[in-house]
Design a protein around this motif. Structure first.
Motif, mmCIF file in Angstrom:
data_model
loop_
_atom_site.group_PDB
_atom_site.id
_atom_site.type_symbol
_atom_site.label_atom_id
_atom_site.label_comp_id
_atom_site.label_asym_id
_atom_site.label_seq_id
_atom_site.Cartn_x
_atom_site.Cartn_y
_atom_site.Cartn_z
ATOM 1 N N ILE A 84 13.816 -26.556 48.173
ATOM 2 C CA ILE A 84 14.002 -27.285 46.787
ATOM 3 C C ILE A 84 14.165 -28.783 46.691
ATOM 4 O O ILE A 84 13.345 -29.420 46.075
ATOM 5 C CB ILE A 84 14.915 -26.719 45.948
ATOM 6 C CG1 ILE A 84 14.700 -25.118 45.661
ATOM 7 C CG2 ILE A 84 15.195 -27.509 44.551
ATOM 8 C CD1 ILE A 84 15.789 -24.380 45.109
ATOM 9 N N GLY A 85 15.010 -29.300 47.749
ATOM 10 C CA GLY A 85 15.084 -30.827 47.931
ATOM 11 C C GLY A 85 13.891 -31.456 48.213
ATOM 12 O O GLY A 85 13.285 -32.641 47.757
ATOM 13 N N LYS A 86 12.859 -30.850 49.410
ATOM 14 C CA LYS A 86 11.873 -31.500 49.691
ATOM 15 C C LYS A 86 10.757 -31.508 48.606
ATOM 16 O O LYS A 86 9.997 -32.432 48.367
ATOM 17 C CB LYS A 86 11.179 -30.487 50.985
ATOM 18 C CG LYS A 86 11.750 -30.663 52.119
ATOM 19 C CD LYS A 86 10.970 -29.873 53.138
ATOM 20 C CE LYS A 86 11.540 -29.871 54.391
ATOM 21 N NZ LYS A 86 10.917 -29.034 55.400
ATOM 22 N N ASN A 87 10.683 -30.527 47.787
ATOM 23 C CA ASN A 87 9.962 -30.448 46.565
ATOM 24 C C ASN A 87 10.214 -31.395 45.423
ATOM 25 O O ASN A 87 9.189 -32.014 45.000
ATOM 26 C CB ASN A 87 9.840 -29.072 45.986
ATOM 27 C CG ASN A 87 9.168 -27.869 46.651
ATOM 28 O OD1 ASN A 87 8.590 -28.284 47.640
ATOM 29 N ND2 ASN A 87 9.610 -26.791 46.714
ATOM 30 N N ASN A 88 11.430 -31.425 45.309
ATOM 31 C CA ASN A 88 11.969 -32.581 44.404
ATOM 32 C C ASN A 88 11.551 -33.942 44.795
ATOM 33 O O ASN A 88 10.953 -34.980 44.127
ATOM 34 C CB ASN A 88 13.451 -32.634 44.154
ATOM 35 C CG ASN A 88 13.609 -31.501 43.020
ATOM 36 O OD1 ASN A 88 12.910 -31.007 42.239
ATOM 37 N ND2 ASN A 88 15.194 -30.937 42.789
#
Length: 195
Positions: A84-88
Motif C-alpha cells: 500500500i505504501g508503494k502504491n501511494n
C-alpha cells in the motif's frame, strides 16, 4: 535311576488322569500365570506413559502451529502495508510529475483543468483515507480483531490501492493521448500550405 523314577512318576500321573472321571479334572481353582499378568501390567503402564508423551507432543505441535499462523498473519500484514505504501508513492509521483505536465499543457482547455484536478484530488483523498484507516487498524484493537482478520482487511485495502494506481495510470494515459491528439490536430490545422 533318576530317569526311571521320573518315567514311573509320569506314567502314574497319566494313568490317574485317565482313570478319573471327566468332570473331576475340570473342577477346582482357576490358575493364572502370574508372570504373564505382571508383564501385561508393565506393558499397560508403558503404554500409558507413551500416550501421555504423545498427548504432550500433540499439544506442543498445536501451539507451534498457532504461533506460526500468528507470525504468518503478521507477515501478511507487513507485506500488505508495504505494498500500500508503494502504491501511494506511485500516486504521489504521478501527482508531482504527470499531473503537473497535463495541467500545464496548452492543449488542455480551462474547463477541463478543473475536472482533471477534481478527478485526481478524489483519488488522493481516497488514498489518504485508506492510510488513516490502516493506521487505526494497526495501532488499536479495532473492534478486537484477530491478526488474521487484520491481515484480510489490509489485503483488501491493498487490492483497492492497486485499483487506484491502475485508475490513475489509465486517466493519465487518456489525458496524455488527448494532449497528443490535440497537438497533432493543431499542427495539421495550422500548417502552412505551399500551393
Amino acid at each position: 535311576m533318576k530317569n526311571r523314577i521320573r518315567t514311573i512318576t509320569a506314567i502314574l500321573v497319566f494313568t490317574i488322569a485317565l482313570l478319573l472321571p471327566g468332570g473331576a479334572t475340570a473342577q477346582g481353582m482357576p490358575t493364572y500365570d502370574n508372570v504373564n499378568f505382571i508383564s501385561l501390567i508393565k506393558q499397560l503402564v508403558e503404554s500409558g506413559k507413551q500416550t501421555a508423551n504423545i498427548i504432550k507432543t500433540v499439544k506442543f505441535l498445536k501451539q507451534q502451529k498457532e504461533n506460526l499462523e500468528k507470525v504468518n498473519d503478521v507477515l501478511k500484514q507487513l507485506k500488505a502495508v508495504k505494498e500500500i505504501g508503494k502504491n501511494n508513492q506511485r500516486l504521489v509521483n504521478v501527482m508531482q510529475n504527470d499531473l503537473q505536465d497535463i495541467l500545464n499543457s496548452p492543449y488542455i482547455k480551462p474547463e477541463e483543468v478543473a475536472r482533471v484536478s477534481e478527478s485526481f484530488s478524489a483519488v488522493v483523498e481516497n488514498s489518504l483515507d485508506t492510510m488513516d484507516f490502516i493506521d487505526q487498524v494497526l495501532s488499536s484493537d479495532f473492534m478486537k480483531m484477530s491478526d488474521a482478520d487484520r491481515a484480510e482487511i489490509l489485503k483488501q485495502k491493498e487490492t483497492e490501492s492497486k485499483e487506484m494506481v491502475s485508475n490513475v495510470t489509465i486517466k493519465t494515459k487518456r489525458y496524455r493521448d488527448i494532449i497528443s491528439f490535440r497537438k497533432m490536430q493543431d499542427k495539421v490545422n495550422n500548417r502552412e500550405t505551399n500551393y
